[in-house]
Design a protein around this motif. Structure first.
Motif, PDB file in Angstrom:
ATOM      1  N   ASP A   1       0.826  -1.205   0.000  1.00  8.71           N
ATOM      2  CA  ASP A   1       0.000   0.000   0.000  1.00  8.71           C
ATOM      3  C   ASP A   1       0.866   1.264   0.000  1.00  8.71           C
ATOM      4  O   ASP A   1       0.374   2.361   0.214  1.00  8.71           O
ATOM      5  CB  ASP A   1      -0.932   0.012   1.207  1.00  8.71           C
ATOM      6  CG  ASP A   1      -0.185  -0.038   2.545  1.00  8.71           C
ATOM      7  OD1 ASP A   1       1.075  -0.100   2.559  1.00  8.71           O
ATOM      8  OD2 ASP A   1      -0.856  -0.025   3.599  1.00  8.71           O
ATOM      9  N   ARG A   2       2.160   1.105  -0.261  1.00  9.47           N
ATOM     10  CA  ARG A   2       3.124   2.204  -0.102  1.00  9.47           C
ATOM     11  C   ARG A   2       3.756   2.605  -1.430  1.00  9.47           C
ATOM     12  O   ARG A   2       4.449   1.813  -2.068  1.00  9.47           O
ATOM     13  CB  ARG A   2       4.215   1.784   0.878  1.00  9.47           C
ATOM     14  CG  ARG A   2       5.187   2.860   1.254  1.00  9.47           C
ATOM     15  CD  ARG A   2       6.123   2.333   2.347  1.00  9.47           C
ATOM     16  NE  ARG A   2       6.981   3.368   2.852  1.00  9.47           N
ATOM     17  CZ  ARG A   2       8.285   3.445   2.567  1.00  9.47           C
ATOM     18  NH1 ARG A   2       8.853   2.547   1.801  1.00  9.47           N
ATOM     19  NH2 ARG A   2       9.006   4.416   3.079  1.00  9.47           N
TER      20      ARG A   2
ATOM     21  N   VAL B   1       6.456   5.015  -3.114  1.00  6.50           N
ATOM     22  CA  VAL B   1       7.604   5.894  -2.916  1.00  6.50           C
ATOM     23  C   VAL B   1       7.760   6.675  -4.211  1.00  6.50           C
ATOM     24  O   VAL B   1       7.708   6.098  -5.304  1.00  6.50           O
ATOM     25  CB  VAL B   1       8.882   5.107  -2.577  1.00  6.50           C
ATOM     26  CG1 VAL B   1      10.086   6.047  -2.478  1.00  6.50           C
ATOM     27  CG2 VAL B   1       8.701   4.352  -1.261  1.00  6.50           C
TER      28      VAL B   1
ATOM     29  N   ALA C   1       7.133   8.926   0.946  1.00  8.12           N
ATOM     30  CA  ALA C   1       6.374   7.679   0.973  1.00  8.12           C
ATOM     31  C   ALA C   1       4.918   8.041   1.209  1.00  8.12           C
ATOM     32  O   ALA C   1       4.599   8.749   2.166  1.00  8.12           O
ATOM     33  CB  ALA C   1       6.878   6.765   2.082  1.00  8.12           C
TER      34      ALA C   1
ATOM     35  N   THR D   1       1.417   6.315   1.907  1.00 10.57           N
ATOM     36  CA  THR D   1       0.790   5.058   2.290  1.00 10.57           C
ATOM     37  C   THR D   1      -0.716   5.222   2.159  1.00 10.57           C
ATOM     38  O   THR D   1      -1.309   6.107   2.791  1.00 10.57           O
ATOM     39  CB  THR D   1       1.186   4.658   3.717  1.00 10.57           C
ATOM     40  OG1 THR D   1       2.622   4.595   3.789  1.00 10.57           O
ATOM     41  CG2 THR D   1       0.606   3.299   4.079  1.00 10.57           C
TER      42      THR D   1
ATOM     43  N   ALA E   1      10.822   9.830   2.702  1.00 12.12           N
ATOM     44  CA  ALA E   1      11.299   8.482   2.391  1.00 12.12           C
ATOM     45  C   ALA E   1      12.824   8.475   2.353  1.00 12.12           C
ATOM     46  O   ALA E   1      13.452   9.457   2.086  1.00 12.12           O
ATOM     47  CB  ALA E   1      10.749   8.012   1.060  1.00 12.12           C
TER      48      ALA E   1
END
Length: 107
Positions: A71-72, A74, A89, A91, A107
């Motif tokens: 679900d992330r 970057v 990042a 999410t 990130a």
């Protein structure tokens, strides 16, 4: 550069953001969605729209995805702000191709 495959809700978020279209961006979010960024939580429509304007639209932020896992997302983010590009990042929680929750961190 490789292509990063994104779920529909995340793809729509990136496209609306990069078009600097606040209405399309708001349409990506489900009713009652939450955004967490810079130690603050945004829930009310006016607060979320204000966050879009000040954090994404006004500085003309362009998000370039570099990876997506689970679900992330970057991504490299650049725009009219000092120090860019910066990596963030994002999410996501999603339901029915809409974002229900978004948390943003360096990130």
């Amino acid at each position: 550069m490789s292509v990063v495959n994104l779920p529909k809700a995340v793809e729509n978020f990136v496209a609306a953001n990069n078009a600097h279209d606040s209405e399309a961006l708001f349409a990506v979010f489900a009713d009652g969605a939450t955004i967490r960024d810079d130690g603050k939580t945004y829930v009310a429509e006016a607060d979320i729209r204000g966050w879009f304007q000040s954090h994404l639209i006004a500085p003309k932020v362009v998000i370039t995805p570099t990876s997506f896992d689970g679900d992330r997302l970057v991504a490299s983010s650049d725009g009219d702000f000092p120090g860019g590009p910066l990596n963030f990042a994002f999410t996501f929680a999603t339901k029915d191709d809409l974002v229900t929750d978004l948390t943003i961190a360096a990130a």
